[in-house]
Structure formats: structure tokens, C-alpha cells
Motif scaffolding. Structure first.
Motif, PDB file in Angstrom:
ATOM      1  N   ARG A   1      32.857  75.240  46.495  1.00  0.00           N
ATOM      2  CA  ARG A   1      33.265  74.841  47.834  1.00  0.00           C
ATOM      3  C   ARG A   1      34.715  75.254  48.080  1.00  0.00           C
ATOM      4  N   ALA A   2      34.990  75.786  49.261  1.00  0.00           N
ATOM      5  CA  ALA A   2      36.360  76.181  49.609  1.00  0.00           C
ATOM      6  C   ALA A   2      37.255  74.946  49.640  1.00  0.00           C
ATOM      7  N   GLY A   3      38.519  75.155  49.347  1.00  0.00           N
ATOM      8  CA  GLY A   3      39.486  74.059  49.439  1.00  0.00           C
ATOM      9  C   GLY A   3      39.700  73.304  48.145  1.00  0.00           C
ATOM     10  N   PHE A   4      39.264  73.869  47.015  1.00  0.00           N
ATOM     11  CA  PHE A   4      39.402  73.112  45.771  1.00  0.00           C
ATOM     12  C   PHE A   4      40.864  72.900  45.386  1.00  0.00           C
ATOM     13  N   LEU A   5      41.751  73.815  45.770  1.00  0.00           N
ATOM     14  CA  LEU A   5      43.169  73.596  45.464  1.00  0.00           C
ATOM     15  C   LEU A   5      43.725  72.437  46.287  1.00  0.00           C
ATOM     16  N   ALA A   6      43.297  72.342  47.543  1.00  0.00           N
ATOM     17  CA  ALA A   6      43.719  71.207  48.372  1.00  0.00           C
ATOM     18  C   ALA A   6      43.179  69.900  47.802  1.00  0.00           C
ATOM     19  N   ASP A   7      41.944  69.929  47.304  1.00  0.00           N
ATOM     20  CA  ASP A   7      41.381  68.731  46.669  1.00  0.00           C
ATOM     21  C   ASP A   7      42.205  68.340  45.444  1.00  0.00           C
ATOM     22  N   GLY A   8      42.653  69.323  44.680  1.00  0.00           N
ATOM     23  CA  GLY A   8      43.507  69.039  43.526  1.00  0.00           C
ATOM     24  C   GLY A   8      44.820  68.412  43.948  1.00  0.00           C
ATOM     25  N   ALA A   9      45.416  68.939  45.026  1.00  0.00           N
ATOM     26  CA  ALA A   9      46.673  68.372  45.534  1.00  0.00           C
ATOM     27  C   ALA A   9      46.460  66.935  46.013  1.00  0.00           C
ATOM     28  N   ILE A  10      45.352  66.687  46.681  1.00  0.00           N
ATOM     29  CA  ILE A  10      45.037  65.329  47.146  1.00  0.00           C
ATOM     30  C   ILE A  10      44.856  64.391  45.958  1.00  0.00           C
TER      31      ILE A  10
ATOM     32  N   GLY B   1      53.291  65.362  40.009  1.00  0.00           N
ATOM     33  CA  GLY B   1      51.957  64.770  40.148  1.00  0.00           C
ATOM     34  C   GLY B   1      51.006  65.640  40.945  1.00  0.00           C
ATOM     35  N   ILE B   2      51.481  66.194  42.034  1.00  0.00           N
ATOM     36  CA  ILE B   2      50.626  67.050  42.865  1.00  0.00           C
ATOM     37  C   ILE B   2      50.331  68.356  42.133  1.00  0.00           C
TER      38      ILE B   2
ATOM     39  N   THR C   1      39.460  60.281  39.173  1.00  0.00           N
ATOM     40  CA  THR C   1      38.405  59.700  40.010  1.00  0.00           C
ATOM     41  C   THR C   1      38.401  60.354  41.386  1.00  0.00           C
ATOM     42  N   THR C   2      39.585  60.544  41.944  1.00  0.00           N
ATOM     43  CA  THR C   2      39.692  61.192  43.260  1.00  0.00           C
ATOM     44  C   THR C   2      39.178  62.623  43.186  1.00  0.00           C
ATOM     45  N   TRP C   3      39.602  63.365  42.160  1.00  0.00           N
ATOM     46  CA  TRP C   3      39.158  64.751  41.990  1.00  0.00           C
ATOM     47  C   TRP C   3      37.634  64.825  41.941  1.00  0.00           C
ATOM     48  N   ASN C   4      37.031  64.007  41.084  1.00  0.00           N
ATOM     49  CA  ASN C   4      35.574  64.053  40.941  1.00  0.00           C
ATOM     50  C   ASN C   4      34.867  63.640  42.220  1.00  0.00           C
TER      51      ASN C   4
END
Length: 155
Positions: free
Chosen positions: A2-11, A76-77, A145-148
């Protein structure tokens, strides 16, 4: 993937950093301990090494006070983005991801203190280590947990 995995990592990293700060502030409240000056001193060392002029006092002191926590958020990010790159956007077993993230961020922050001569973790007491370990465990658990959760397929 899925696109946006780097943004998900930052979140995920930002969520973990928020948890780390909450646990730290709860510890300060419960034990009535003062805030650590280490982030501010680290920011001062980073400014020195990079030849960043923070201006005259008291402005320089105020800037160091702001830059210290920002460095923590950056670490952290960045760790969340690093996990995204490491996993190529896939979920990771929670215990492994929690340990990797929490331990990685603790190593990065403690290592930077040592590199910049701000603190020497080898001289820390058991209480110092616990005050550092517990918030980093919270970081790892919440970030993982957020990442998963963000990497789960839509239902």
C-alpha cells in the motif's frame, strides 16, 4: 504494498514519542522529580557542532529548551520511518517490533548523549536506567501497535 508506508512509519513514530512523553511526565508527577536537562544540553551541543548561532542569552537558552524536545521527536519519528523501510511496509510481530523500536530509540538517544559528551550512560544509577527504560518501552509498544494497525489491510 500500500502506498504511504513511510508516512505510516512517521505516524507510528510520532504516536510512540507521544507515549514516551506521557510516561515521562507521569513519572515526574508521581515522583516529584525535575525535568531532565539532558535534551536541552544535547540541543546546545548540536548547535555548537553545527555552528548554529542560537543568539544571545536568554534567547539561546529558550531556543535550546525548544530544540531539545524537537530532537527527541525527530529521533522517534525517524525510528518509525526506519521500521517502515526495514519491513518494506509490512506488519511485524508486535514483540519484535516493540523491542526493536524501543531499544533502537533508547540506544539512539543515549548514544547521542555520549557522543556529544552530555551524559555518560555508563555512570547512570539503576533509577536513572529505569527512568529511561520504561518510557522507551512505552514508545516501542505504542509505535509497534500503531505501525501494525496502520498496515492492516482495509476491511
Amino acid at each position: 504494498m500500500r502506498a504511504g508506508f513511510l508516512a505510516d512509519g512517521a505516524i507510528a513514530g510520532a504516536a510512540g514519542t507521544t507515549a514516551l512523553n506521557i510516561v515521562t511526565y507521569l513519572d515526574m508527577t508521581l515522583r516529584a522529580r525535575p525535568a531532565s536537562s539532558t535534551p536541552e544540553r544535547s540541543a546546545g551541543r548540536v548547535a555548537e557542532v553545527t555552528h548554529l548561532n542560537l543568539g544571545p542569552e536568554p534567547q539561546a537558552s529558550n531556543r535550546r529548551s525548544g530544540l531539545g524536545p524537537l530532537l527527541g521527536y525527530g529521533i522517534g519519528i525517524a525510528a518509525g520511518v526506519g521500521l517502515a523501510l526495514l519491513t518494506r511496509g509490512r506488519p511485524m510481530p508486535p514483540a519484535l517490533a516493540s523491542g526493536l523500536l524501543g531499544g533502537g530509540v533508547m540506544t539512539a538517544s543515549g548514544g547521542s548523549y555520549a557522543v556529544f559528551g552530555v551524559s555518560d550512560p555508563r555512570t547512570w544509577s539503576r533509577g536513572d536506567w529505569l527512568s529511561d527504560l520504561i518510557p522507551h518501552l512505552a514508545y516501542g509498544l505504542v509505535a509497534a501497535t500503531t505501525w501494525n494497525r496502520l498496515r492492516m489491510p482495509p476491511t
